[in-house]
Design a protein around this motif. Structure first.
Motif, PDB file in Angstrom:
ATOM      1  N   ARG A   5       0.540  -1.697  -0.006  1.00  0.00           N
ATOM      2  CA  ARG A   5      -0.004  -0.142  -0.217  1.00  0.00           C
ATOM      3  C   ARG A   5       0.867   0.907   0.033  1.00  0.00           C
ATOM      4  N   LEU A   7       0.585   5.952  -0.372  1.00  0.00           N
ATOM      5  CA  LEU A   7       0.136   6.893  -0.262  1.00  0.00           C
ATOM      6  C   LEU A   7       0.549   7.713  -1.020  1.00  0.00           C
ATOM      7  N   THR A  15     -12.084  11.464   2.439  1.00  0.00           N
ATOM      8  CA  THR A  15     -10.735  10.924   3.187  1.00  0.00           C
ATOM      9  C   THR A  15      -9.846  11.368   4.302  1.00  0.00           C
ATOM     10  N   ALA A  26      -2.899   5.314   5.783  1.00  0.00           N
ATOM     11  CA  ALA A  26      -2.552   3.922   5.401  1.00  0.00           C
ATOM     12  C   ALA A  26      -0.925   3.794   5.646  1.00  0.00           C
ATOM     13  N   TYR A  51      -6.987   3.214  -4.192  1.00  0.00           N
ATOM     14  CA  TYR A  51      -8.769   3.469  -3.216  1.00  0.00           C
ATOM     15  C   TYR A  51      -8.699   4.237  -3.138  1.00  0.00           C
ATOM     16  N   PRO A  53      -9.150   5.385   1.830  1.00  0.00           N
ATOM     17  CA  PRO A  53      -8.984   5.477   2.707  1.00  0.00           C
ATOM     18  C   PRO A  53     -10.614   5.595   3.348  1.00  0.00           C
ATOM     19  N   THR A  58     -13.068   1.308   0.284  1.00  0.00           N
ATOM     20  CA  THR A  58     -11.808   0.132   1.054  1.00  0.00           C
ATOM     21  C   THR A  58     -12.195  -1.386   1.533  1.00  0.00           C
ATOM     22  N   THR A  81      -3.233   4.107  -1.994  1.00  0.00           N
ATOM     23  CA  THR A  81      -4.147   4.898  -1.189  1.00  0.00           C
ATOM     24  C   THR A  81      -3.737   6.801  -2.987  1.00  0.00           C
ATOM     25  N   SER A 273      -6.490   0.487   7.016  1.00  0.00           N
ATOM     26  CA  SER A 273      -6.020   2.317   7.130  1.00  0.00           C
ATOM     27  C   SER A 273      -5.223   2.257   7.725  1.00  0.00           C
TER      28      SER A 273
END
Length: 341
Positions: A5, A7, A15, A26, A51, A53, A58, A81, A273
């Motif tokens: 993952r 960001l 978000t 995240a 995605y 979060p 999510t 993210t 997350s």
């Protein structure tokens, strides 16, 4: 399976407010799902998946990780993210993402040919037009300062509410602001109202308990629905049918799990997350979760196309689209159904 993952993205949306309120972001690094699932596939396909979060953006990815669904379908997922949908559409166009998640405010982008909608996710019920105490109607906003996050569902609901009252943004002092700034401006009463959403509004209500709700999603359900969706790059859909089919199979399984195990889905989303489970539960409370059978039926009977047509009409009127577009041009419902065969 490798599941990483990152960001990404600089423009804050709901978000970012969630993450700020939770005091965390995240986490990066490699994680492994809790389920040891045998794959029927001998090869593994790499997938870059964007995605946001929050619960909508999510929950299916969190379930797929926990339940070993990526492994099941021979997928090696790099989850990235983002803070909004348009940035993901841009990344799809450059090939930096294969799949992503967007809310209704960004739906004009696939409708304009920049991506394909490959799966319906949920129906949003979190959007509101709110105002300070003493303002009791949309008409009372005339000449007053009203904030909104441009190009989002908050923008949509404000525009729809004004239209229903026979008004436009020209009748108010409309100020486009980032979501985090709207929270601060409403809380300090620097603006008279806003087109915005929960759970960020819950933060505002702690400071302004007499905040007035003037409009919400359900007020417009006869003409416009607010679906959240998963999208894919045009080239991915055109050239990588096996990847699309496997991802849709995983999303279908995760959709079924979420509908049958909502409390667990909330907990998994929070863990995925690093969010407060209470916040995620509140977030999920403003979402209409659809079962897999419902999505299949609504796709087959044309209801989803009707939702998307209503959104297209809105975006044409709002100047985002030059002319109406048939949903079949950007929603690949046939591929979603085929993945369930």
């Amino acid at each position: 399976m490798r599941f990483t993952r990152k960001l990404l993205g600089s423009a804050a949306v709901g978000t970012a407010v969630l993450l700020a309120a939770a005091g965390c972001t995240a986490s990066g690094g490699e994680t492994t799902g809790s389920e040891d699932v045998e794959s029927e596939y001998t090869d593994v396909l790499d997938v870059d998946f964007g995605y946001i979060p929050d619960f909508n953006g999510t929950s299916l990815l969190a379930i797929a990780e926990d339940q070993g669904l990526w492994d099941k379908y021979g997928l090696d997922v790099n989850a990235q993210t983002f803070t909004n949908g348009p940035l993901q559409i841009q990344a799809l166009g450059t090939g930096d993402l294969d799949f992503g998640y967007i809310g209704p405010g960004a739906m004009w982008l696939p409708a304009s040919g920049q991506a394909k909608v490959v799966a319906i996710n949920t129906l949003g019920q979190a959007d509101r037009v709110v105002a300070q105490a003493g303002i009791d109607s949309i008409e009372d906003l005339e000449g007053k300062t009203v904030a909104y996050p441009e190009g989002t569902s908050g923008d949509m609901i404000l525009t729809l509410a004004l239209e229903e009252a026979g008004m436009t943004k020209d009748d108010i002092d409309a100020v486009a602001m980032e979501p985090a700034a709207i929270v601060a401006a409403l809380s300090s009463k620097q603006v008279d109202g806003a087109g915005f959403w929960y759970p960020a509004l819950a933060t505002v209500e702690q400071q302004v308990p007499d905040l007035v709700t003037l409009a919400e999603n359900s007020d417009f359900e006869d003409t416009v629905s607010f679906p959240t969706v998963f999208v894919a790059g045009n080239d991915v859909v055109a050239d990588e049918s096996e990847k699309v089919d496997r991802v849709l199979k995983a999303l279908r399984d995760a959709t079924e799990f979420r509908a049958e195990n909502l409390d667990e889905a909330i907990q998994l989303t929070a863990e995925f997350s690093a969010l407060d489970p209470a916040q995620v539960k509140a977030d999920a409370g403003n979402v209409q979760v659809l079962s897999l059978d419902e999505i299949d039926t609504l796709t087959e009977d044309g209801t989803v196309n009707a939702w998307l047509s209503g959104m297209v009409d809105y975006f044409v009127a709002a100047g985002k689209l030059e002319a109406p577009v048939d949903p079949s041009e950007f929603y690949t419902g046939d591929l979603f159904l085929k993945a369930g065969e």
